[in-house]
Design an enzyme around this catalytic site. Sequence first.
Site, short mmCIF file in Angstrom:
data_model
loop_
_atom_site.label_atom_id
_atom_site.label_comp_id
_atom_site.label_asym_id
_atom_site.label_seq_id
_atom_site.Cartn_x
_atom_site.Cartn_y
_atom_site.Cartn_z
N ALA A 83 44.07 38.93 41.66
CA ALA A 83 45.21 39.83 41.78
C ALA A 83 45.98 39.70 43.08
CB ALA A 83 44.74 41.29 41.62
N SER A 84 45.67 38.70 43.89
CA SER A 84 46.34 38.62 45.20
C SER A 84 47.67 37.90 45.13
CB SER A 84 45.42 37.93 46.22
OG SER A 84 45.20 36.57 45.85
N ARG A 85 47.96 37.23 44.00
CA ARG A 85 49.20 36.45 43.93
C ARG A 85 49.61 36.25 42.47
NH1 ARG A 85 47.61 30.81 46.52
NH2 ARG A 85 49.76 30.36 45.97
N ASN A 90 33.97 35.94 43.99
CA ASN A 90 34.22 34.74 43.22
C ASN A 90 33.76 35.02 41.80
OD1 ASN A 90 34.40 32.24 42.05
ND2 ASN A 90 32.72 31.32 43.23
N VAL A 91 34.71 35.31 40.91
CA VAL A 91 34.31 35.73 39.55
C VAL A 91 33.75 34.58 38.73
CG1 VAL A 91 35.82 37.75 39.48
CG2 VAL A 91 36.70 35.52 38.73
N TYR A 139 42.01 22.62 31.34
CA TYR A 139 42.73 23.89 31.35
C TYR A 139 42.97 24.38 29.92
CZ TYR A 139 46.34 27.30 32.67
OH TYR A 139 47.07 28.45 32.86
N LYS A 146 41.57 27.85 28.25
CA LYS A 146 42.48 28.90 27.79
C LYS A 146 42.38 29.08 26.27
CE LYS A 146 44.23 30.12 31.75
NZ LYS A 146 44.06 31.49 32.30
#
Length: 247
Positions: free
Chosen positions: A14-16, A64-65, A156, A160
């Site tokens: 959530a930081s960026r 670190n999730v 990726y 996803k």
Amino acid sequence: MGRLEGKYAIVTGASRGIGRAIALELAREGCIVGVNYQHNQALAEEVAAEIKSMGRECMLLQANVADPTEARAMVRRFLDAYGRLDIMVNNAGITRDRSLRKMTDEDWLQVIQTNLNAVFFCTTAAMQPMIEQQYGRIINISSMNGQTAAFGQANYGASKGGIIAFTKTAALELAKYGITVNVVAPGFTLTDMLSKVPEEVQNQIKARIPLGRFGLPEEMAKAVVFLAADGDYITGQQINVNGGAYM
């Protein structure tokens, strides 16, 4: 009064970028937000300051999730502080783009661990208090490139696409507890990563988007808020926010 007044949410990554926009939009609608970040505390503190400037409360959650122990401890910290978790937004993600001929085992494993496995770690941690509450909203951020091919993104795209499949099973299993599980799948979105792409390449990409522009992080955030606030009868579904680039 916001549509999510009195609700408690965690947003990973959530930081960026999109995660930042989601955290801010949830706060604007009344949520107390757990702002997860891994490395960049300064950016996370900027998000927290903006939330507090709205008169809302938030909690910084460094973790670190991709690490199951850290991911589950993060959820526990939030629950210890507030005693409730209503909304879990699994947004954290990375890219390690290379063609299959050049992709290393590390490139593959890092992306799968951060983008897909972290969704499992955080969901399984969040779902138990939601089951006890008989209420929860789990929203997973996938990607258009989990639905259609993109050169150099086997890792990726697999991560996803896996999120979409995971979401459907989780939705099926958790519906009886009043928990909905859905996906928001962004298309090309104007984040720091995309802004570094050369202008000529950006123009080529835009030419393939029927609406003729990139999405904004705030537009992805509004889809998340819709599912959290108004999606009571929506579960196991995808909202594609991509300007028509994939239909």
